[in-house]
Design a protein around this motif. Structure first.
Motif, PDB file in Angstrom:
ATOM      1  N   ILE A  54      26.368  56.366  29.024  1.00 14.03           N
ATOM      2  CA  ILE A  54      25.214  55.629  29.556  1.00 14.03           C
ATOM      3  C   ILE A  54      25.383  54.165  29.180  1.00 14.03           C
ATOM      4  N   GLU A  55      25.529  53.330  30.202  1.00 12.88           N
ATOM      5  CA  GLU A  55      25.763  51.915  29.940  1.00 12.88           C
ATOM      6  C   GLU A  55      24.454  51.218  29.607  1.00 12.88           C
ATOM      7  N   LYS A  56      24.538  50.394  28.555  1.00 16.89           N
ATOM      8  CA  LYS A  56      23.391  49.536  28.238  1.00 16.89           C
ATOM      9  C   LYS A  56      23.771  48.121  28.656  1.00 16.89           C
ATOM     10  N   LYS A  57      22.793  47.416  29.239  1.00 16.50           N
ATOM     11  CA  LYS A  57      23.113  46.116  29.811  1.00 16.50           C
ATOM     12  C   LYS A  57      22.029  45.113  29.419  1.00 16.50           C
ATOM     13  N   SER A  58      22.494  43.900  29.125  1.00 20.33           N
ATOM     14  CA  SER A  58      21.557  42.818  28.863  1.00 20.33           C
ATOM     15  C   SER A  58      22.200  41.538  29.357  1.00 20.33           C
ATOM     16  N   GLY A  59      21.802  41.096  30.531  1.00 18.66           N
ATOM     17  CA  GLY A  59      22.396  39.893  31.112  1.00 18.66           C
ATOM     18  C   GLY A  59      23.876  40.091  31.371  1.00 18.66           C
ATOM     19  N   LEU A  61      26.052  40.863  29.110  1.00 23.17           N
ATOM     20  CA  LEU A  61      26.617  41.778  28.126  1.00 23.17           C
ATOM     21  C   LEU A  61      26.313  43.220  28.522  1.00 23.17           C
ATOM     22  N   SER A  62      27.286  44.083  28.303  1.00 19.17           N
ATOM     23  CA  SER A  62      27.066  45.505  28.528  1.00 19.17           C
ATOM     24  C   SER A  62      27.901  46.287  27.531  1.00 19.17           C
ATOM     25  N   PHE A  71      34.730  56.103  20.657  1.00 19.62           N
ATOM     26  CA  PHE A  71      34.828  54.651  20.723  1.00 19.62           C
ATOM     27  C   PHE A  71      33.713  54.093  21.594  1.00 19.62           C
ATOM     28  N   SER A  72      33.559  52.781  21.444  1.00 21.19           N
ATOM     29  CA  SER A  72      32.619  52.041  22.274  1.00 21.19           C
ATOM     30  C   SER A  72      33.279  50.727  22.674  1.00 21.19           C
ATOM     31  N   ILE A  73      32.857  50.189  23.821  1.00 21.01           N
ATOM     32  CA  ILE A  73      33.308  48.860  24.211  1.00 21.01           C
ATOM     33  C   ILE A  73      32.097  47.970  24.475  1.00 21.01           C
ATOM     34  N   LEU A  74      32.305  46.704  24.213  1.00 19.68           N
ATOM     35  CA  LEU A  74      31.311  45.682  24.527  1.00 19.68           C
ATOM     36  C   LEU A  74      31.971  44.722  25.508  1.00 19.68           C
ATOM     37  N   ASN A  75      31.372  44.589  26.679  1.00 19.80           N
ATOM     38  CA  ASN A  75      31.896  43.685  27.707  1.00 19.80           C
ATOM     39  C   ASN A  75      31.025  42.446  27.816  1.00 19.80           C
ATOM     40  N   ILE A  76      31.682  41.327  27.966  1.00 24.59           N
ATOM     41  CA  ILE A  76      30.958  40.084  28.246  1.00 24.59           C
ATOM     42  C   ILE A  76      31.606  39.459  29.467  1.00 24.59           C
ATOM     43  N   THR A  77      30.831  39.289  30.524  1.00 25.51           N
ATOM     44  CA  THR A  77      31.360  38.680  31.748  1.00 25.51           C
ATOM     45  C   THR A  77      30.962  37.204  31.798  1.00 25.51           C
ATOM     46  N   ALA A  78      31.752  36.436  32.563  1.00 24.18           N
ATOM     47  CA  ALA A  78      31.464  35.010  32.755  1.00 24.18           C
ATOM     48  C   ALA A  78      31.113  34.332  31.431  1.00 24.18           C
ATOM     49  N   THR A  79      32.019  34.434  30.467  1.00 18.53           N
ATOM     50  CA  THR A  79      31.733  33.948  29.111  1.00 18.53           C
ATOM     51  C   THR A  79      31.358  32.469  29.103  1.00 18.53           C
ATOM     52  N   GLN A  80      30.522  32.129  28.120  1.00 18.63           N
ATOM     53  CA  GLN A  80      30.075  30.749  27.911  1.00 18.63           C
ATOM     54  C   GLN A  80      30.386  30.365  26.461  1.00 18.63           C
ATOM     55  N   THR A  81      30.388  29.063  26.181  1.00 22.53           N
ATOM     56  CA  THR A  81      30.697  28.630  24.807  1.00 22.53           C
ATOM     57  C   THR A  81      29.675  29.196  23.810  1.00 22.53           C
ATOM     58  N   GLY A  82      28.473  29.440  24.267  1.00 19.01           N
ATOM     59  CA  GLY A  82      27.448  30.015  23.398  1.00 19.01           C
ATOM     60  C   GLY A  82      27.700  31.467  23.021  1.00 19.01           C
ATOM     61  N   ASP A  83      28.684  32.088  23.654  1.00 13.92           N
ATOM     62  CA  ASP A  83      29.050  33.458  23.279  1.00 13.92           C
ATOM     63  C   ASP A  83      29.978  33.472  22.072  1.00 13.92           C
ATOM     64  N   SER A  84      30.461  32.316  21.669  1.00 13.52           N
ATOM     65  CA  SER A  84      31.345  32.244  20.493  1.00 13.52           C
ATOM     66  C   SER A  84      30.590  32.755  19.272  1.00 13.52           C
ATOM     67  N   ALA A  85      31.149  33.754  18.621  1.00 13.41           N
ATOM     68  CA  ALA A  85      30.477  34.396  17.488  1.00 13.41           C
ATOM     69  C   ALA A  85      31.389  35.479  16.942  1.00 13.41           C
TER      70      ALA A  85
END
Lengths: 109, 112
Positions: A54-59, A61-62, A71-85
């Motif tokens: 079951i995919e969880k999504k927030s903007g 990020l999913s 296992f789990s994966i975290l995807n970030i699409t169309a990355t922005q500099t504010g995603d640096s962390a």
């Protein structure tokens, strides 16, 4: 011994790229898997996953969990500099959490 | 919104000193945790507490002790600080099983 392993440990991308962060685990008595984002201060909560597939999504990020393959994966699409962390994966086991070492993501303009 | 407050953001102490790190949460949470965070090692659990005056050792309790005299406050004590205890220390609390932890901003402790 309970183990949570994140990969890669470090990643550098350019704005607009899509990234996939990985978290695998070997624990007894799995309850849930959580993702956190840590910038300069406290880790902030992103997702909690308890059920497979079951995919969880927030903007942009999913995240998804595979309890069969552990296992789990975290995807970030169309990355922005504010995603640096640092992105932390944690597995809830009995009364406490087991954390991975984290993935340090750097997004360059 | 849950607030977890750690008393100091930065702290510099000397080898052999007794060091107190304080953590206070305002949501009546029963479970509180102390972690240290080191590059490449992630967060490692030092101690946790599930009730007043109760404590459990985590993965790396050596050289540390804790105190939970009141529900909202969980203190980490370095009995005799050593240089290998230089680290970022994070406090967290949780309302119950199946809920995410809420973290404080961390204390960056340097032992000289």
């Amino acid at each position: 011994e309970d183990k949570v392993v994140q990969s890669p440990l470090s990643l550098v991308v350019h704005e607009g790229d899509t990234v996939t962060l990985n978290c695998s685990y070997e624990v007894t008595n799995f309850r849930s898997l959580l993702w956190y984002k840590q910038e300069k201060k406290a880790p902030t909560f992103l997702f909690m996953l308890t059920s497979s597939g079951i995919e969880k999504k927030s903007g942009r990020l999913s995240s998804i969990l595979d309890k069969k393959e552990l296992f789990s994966i975290l995807n970030i699409t169309a990355t922005q500099t504010g995603d640096s962390a640092i992105y932390l994966c944690a597995v809830e086991v009995n009364n406490d959490m087991r954390f991975g070492a984290g993935t340090r993501l750097t997004v360059k303009p | 919104d849950v607030k977890v407050t750690q008393s100091s953001r930065y702290l510099v102490k000397r080898t052999g000193e007794k060091v107190f790190l304080e953590c206070v949460q305002d949501m009546d949470h029963e479970n509180m945790f102390w972690y240290r965070q080191d590059p490449g090692l992630g967060l490692r659990l030092i101690y946790f507490s599930y009730d007043v005056k109760m404590k459990e050792k985590g993965d790396i309790p050596e050289g540390y002790s804790v105190s939970r005299e009141k529900k909202e406050r969980f203190s980490l004590i370095l009995e005799s600080a050593s240089t290998n205890q230089t680290s970022m220390y994070l406090c967290a609390s949780i309302g119950g099983l199946g809920q995410p932890q809420h973290f404080g901003d961390g204390t960056r402790l340097s032992i000289l």
